[in-house]
Design a protein around this motif. Sequence first.
Motif, PDB file in Angstrom:
ATOM      1  N   ARG A 424      39.114  44.451  30.717  1.00  0.00           N
ATOM      2  CA  ARG A 424      39.666  45.631  31.392  1.00  0.00           C
ATOM      3  C   ARG A 424      38.700  46.146  32.455  1.00  0.00           C
ATOM      4  O   ARG A 424      39.109  46.509  33.562  1.00  0.00           O
ATOM      5  CB  ARG A 424      39.969  46.719  30.357  1.00  0.00           C
ATOM      6  N   GLU A 425      37.418  46.162  32.097  1.00  0.00           N
ATOM      7  CA  GLU A 425      36.402  46.635  33.046  1.00  0.00           C
ATOM      8  C   GLU A 425      36.393  45.768  34.306  1.00  0.00           C
ATOM      9  O   GLU A 425      36.304  46.274  35.438  1.00  0.00           O
ATOM     10  CB  GLU A 425      35.027  46.591  32.360  1.00  0.00           C
ATOM     11  N   SER A 430      37.994  45.147  40.067  1.00  0.00           N
ATOM     12  CA  SER A 430      38.697  44.354  41.088  1.00  0.00           C
ATOM     13  C   SER A 430      39.745  45.159  41.841  1.00  0.00           C
ATOM     14  O   SER A 430      40.358  44.669  42.782  1.00  0.00           O
ATOM     15  CB  SER A 430      39.373  43.144  40.433  1.00  0.00           C
ATOM     16  N   GLY A 431      39.997  46.397  41.387  1.00  0.00           N
ATOM     17  CA  GLY A 431      40.945  47.250  42.107  1.00  0.00           C
ATOM     18  C   GLY A 431      42.247  47.493  41.388  1.00  0.00           C
ATOM     19  O   GLY A 431      43.216  47.967  41.993  1.00  0.00           O
ATOM     20  N   ALA A 432      42.317  47.181  40.071  1.00  0.00           N
ATOM     21  CA  ALA A 432      43.537  47.471  39.308  1.00  0.00           C
ATOM     22  C   ALA A 432      43.696  48.981  39.164  1.00  0.00           C
ATOM     23  O   ALA A 432      42.718  49.737  39.180  1.00  0.00           O
ATOM     24  CB  ALA A 432      43.470  46.817  37.932  1.00  0.00           C
ATOM     25  N   ILE A 433      44.952  49.423  39.029  1.00  0.00           N
ATOM     26  CA  ILE A 433      45.235  50.854  38.876  1.00  0.00           C
ATOM     27  C   ILE A 433      45.569  51.126  37.419  1.00  0.00           C
ATOM     28  O   ILE A 433      46.378  50.421  36.805  1.00  0.00           O
ATOM     29  CB  ILE A 433      46.389  51.286  39.801  1.00  0.00           C
ATOM     30  N   SER A 434      44.961  52.163  36.866  1.00  0.00           N
ATOM     31  CA  SER A 434      45.083  52.451  35.433  1.00  0.00           C
ATOM     32  C   SER A 434      46.222  53.431  35.171  1.00  0.00           C
ATOM     33  O   SER A 434      46.017  54.636  35.087  1.00  0.00           O
ATOM     34  CB  SER A 434      43.763  53.026  34.909  1.00  0.00           C
ATOM     35  N   ASN A 527      42.691  55.905  40.732  1.00  0.00           N
ATOM     36  CA  ASN A 527      42.153  55.832  39.370  1.00  0.00           C
ATOM     37  C   ASN A 527      41.397  57.095  38.996  1.00  0.00           C
ATOM     38  O   ASN A 527      41.495  57.585  37.864  1.00  0.00           O
ATOM     39  CB  ASN A 527      41.249  54.599  39.207  1.00  0.00           C
ATOM     40  N   THR A 528      40.640  57.630  39.950  1.00  0.00           N
ATOM     41  CA  THR A 528      39.930  58.891  39.711  1.00  0.00           C
ATOM     42  C   THR A 528      40.927  60.004  39.418  1.00  0.00           C
ATOM     43  O   THR A 528      40.751  60.798  38.486  1.00  0.00           O
ATOM     44  CB  THR A 528      39.062  59.266  40.934  1.00  0.00           C
ATOM     45  N   LEU A 565      47.925  45.473  39.332  1.00  0.00           N
ATOM     46  CA  LEU A 565      46.997  44.812  38.419  1.00  0.00           C
ATOM     47  C   LEU A 565      45.827  44.152  39.145  1.00  0.00           C
ATOM     48  O   LEU A 565      44.883  43.677  38.505  1.00  0.00           O
ATOM     49  CB  LEU A 565      47.737  43.753  37.593  1.00  0.00           C
ATOM     50  N   ALA A 566      45.918  44.101  40.465  1.00  0.00           N
ATOM     51  CA  ALA A 566      44.891  43.450  41.308  1.00  0.00           C
ATOM     52  C   ALA A 566      44.749  41.971  40.969  1.00  0.00           C
ATOM     53  O   ALA A 566      43.643  41.427  40.920  1.00  0.00           O
ATOM     54  CB  ALA A 566      43.542  44.168  41.178  1.00  0.00           C
ATOM     55  N   PHE A 567      45.884  41.307  40.736  1.00  0.00           N
ATOM     56  CA  PHE A 567      45.915  39.869  40.462  1.00  0.00           C
ATOM     57  C   PHE A 567      46.569  39.144  41.637  1.00  0.00           C
ATOM     58  O   PHE A 567      47.622  39.575  42.119  1.00  0.00           O
ATOM     59  CB  PHE A 567      46.729  39.554  39.203  1.00  0.00           C
TER      60      PHE A 567
END
Length: 723
Positions: A424-425, A430-434, A527-528, A565-567
């Motif tokens: 997850r980290e 890599s820029g994934a959004i939580s 994300n912040t 997901l930054a994939f």
Amino acid sequence: MQNKKFLKKKNKQFTKEIFAVLEKNNEKDFNWKQIAAKLNLTSTEDRNQLIKSLEKLKSKGRIQEIDRGRYKAIPAIYYYQGIVDMSANGNAYIVCEGLDDDIFVPNNLLNRALHGDLVEVYLFPRRRTGKLEGEITKIIERKRTTFVGIVQMRKNFAFVVPTDKRMYTDIFVSKNDFNGAQDGDKVLVRIKEWTAKTDSPYGVIEQILGKPGEQSTEMHSILAEYGLPYEFPHEVEEYAKNLDTSITEEEIAKRRDMRNVLTFTIDPKDAKDFDDALSFQILENGNYQIGVHIADVSHYVKEGTILDEEAYNRATSVYLVDRVVPMLPEVLSNFACSLRPNEEKYTFSAVFEMNKKAEILNSWFGRTVINSDCRFTYEEAQEIIENQGIGNRDQAIGNDEKTIDYSLFSNALLIFDSLAKKLREKRMRSGAISFDKIEVKFDLDENDNPTGVYFKEAKDSNKLIEEFMLLANRKVAEFISKQKKTFVYRVHDEPDNEKLLQLNGVISRFGYGINMKDRKTITQSLNTLLEEVKGKKEQNLVDTLAIRSMSKASYSTDNIGHYGLAFDDYTHFTSPIRRYPDVMVHRLLQHYLDGGASADAAAYEQKCKHSSQMENLASSAERDSIKYMQVKYMENHKNQTFMGVISGVTEWGIYVEIVENKCEGLVRTRDIKDDYYVFDEKQYALVGEVTKNMYQLGDEVFVRVKNTDLMKKQLDFELVGRN
């Protein structure tokens, strides 16, 4: 001079009349004689002028000569194809590819088109306002012909009044087509015909759903409204029951045998279908062998069968609050394909060699056979993770064949948790959004009536499963993507800048902001934002608005990557019991493992579009069922006062979401008595003309529950005051 003016005027008139003929019959072509006949031109002078006008229009590219001396309108200039998007006021907008703006069509120019229909629309010349307006000239394809509605009986006929606000006409039903329906029943009615001579379409009542307001009636109505099936056809049930679901030595010999590897499932406590399992083994070199095992649905659901056709048509399981409508018959979804403990099962697996840093050293994909040793609920797994130990199930488990020390499972779970957090980290870096949006859930009594509301939040045990499912999905997609072969991807486009700017405008009122500099700063600040709002009263509002600012994920053979997901490569491999795209992925993966050639991209793209559409319908039905339950729950709270947050603002009122239970209702503008309020679109606010009082998106207010309407799934609130 006068003669020139006269000829110019006449030429203009001819041009107008030529277009009138060609555009009215825009699919046909005409020679000059046929056009002259339609215009009643008899003199040689007029005919010569007509021929000159036709040549001039052709040379300017305003009409086309498709064959020598035969002319046709150019449809692209005035005619477009698009989808009807009805408004609640009876007018419509036509959404057309290639046009920046939608075409407005007033109710009197719909010409019997309905919401969702594919139509041809004639675009009027632009007016000074620049607004696009038009008239529907042809219905190319009906989106639907069945509607949910309430029966209003007359002596020898009835009208069915649709419950969908976008359906602007009632449906006439003759006595012979009642099929047992009575006055006031909620029914499913099918339109048989709608002639130009009748104001209302003729229909036949196909199904009696029940009495309005009753829970069973309303849940069936939700499914019927979206054209989603509730029961399986008899022949499909019989086909599924007659399948050979035994585990044979012959089939095992074709697979990788992983029955003796430590394996378990983690699912919700009320789950009935278990379509994924994890296995764990420590290798001699100290690395871990991690197996992600998925029910091998494609072993049972063969292409070209009625079972496959039914699964494709449904494309997804539907999860309403009080019931599940499965994609596959129960004999498969809950039994043969379900990875239940201590039962041998056929699976499709992704097996990884990983080190302690969660780095993938080797990958293997293929068909397997497993035997799950243990079933955990999320709560049980969470307890082990939180206590860093065994939890309250400190005992050996097993069956007649084997007995396994339970501590092995708890140790495996802790290692999985550690690896999941590292995965997850990496994703977040890599820029994934939580997006960990709170899910609204209901406590139901024995009759499925809501007795309470609670919020489901993703904990470490949920995230553990999520990370390893994401890993399997990503690695399968990478494996095929490198081969440049047709595949089914789960894609997610970049967000629309305009929507992000709108989101920025709203969240700025709470003291938050998004850095729009580039992709990296956008994802970091999103994300912040999502982290900062956790646990605050505005969390659900901000989460919802942030999700709305994103593009919709969908299925496609065009691999544009997954932004959220930054994939670069992502697919759906892990839930074939409830998602048809996963079945397609399994079939394609095996086809390519067997050395098969690239599949037909166009055929699979069509299947992807269908699957995306059905997923959207299922999501809408699920939202409607939640809304129904919220209204039903609030029936017991009439006249009570709650604190809420303004979650939407329109000209007709403000939507308020109650903080303690997330139920949303409407305060109508006309019911706010202290001033005359006007909608200010730029500020997302209602503004008082005299007092200048403002009710904005995100404001805290107190509301009283004024009315609950189960049929309309609608809550009406009365404004009490501000916080």
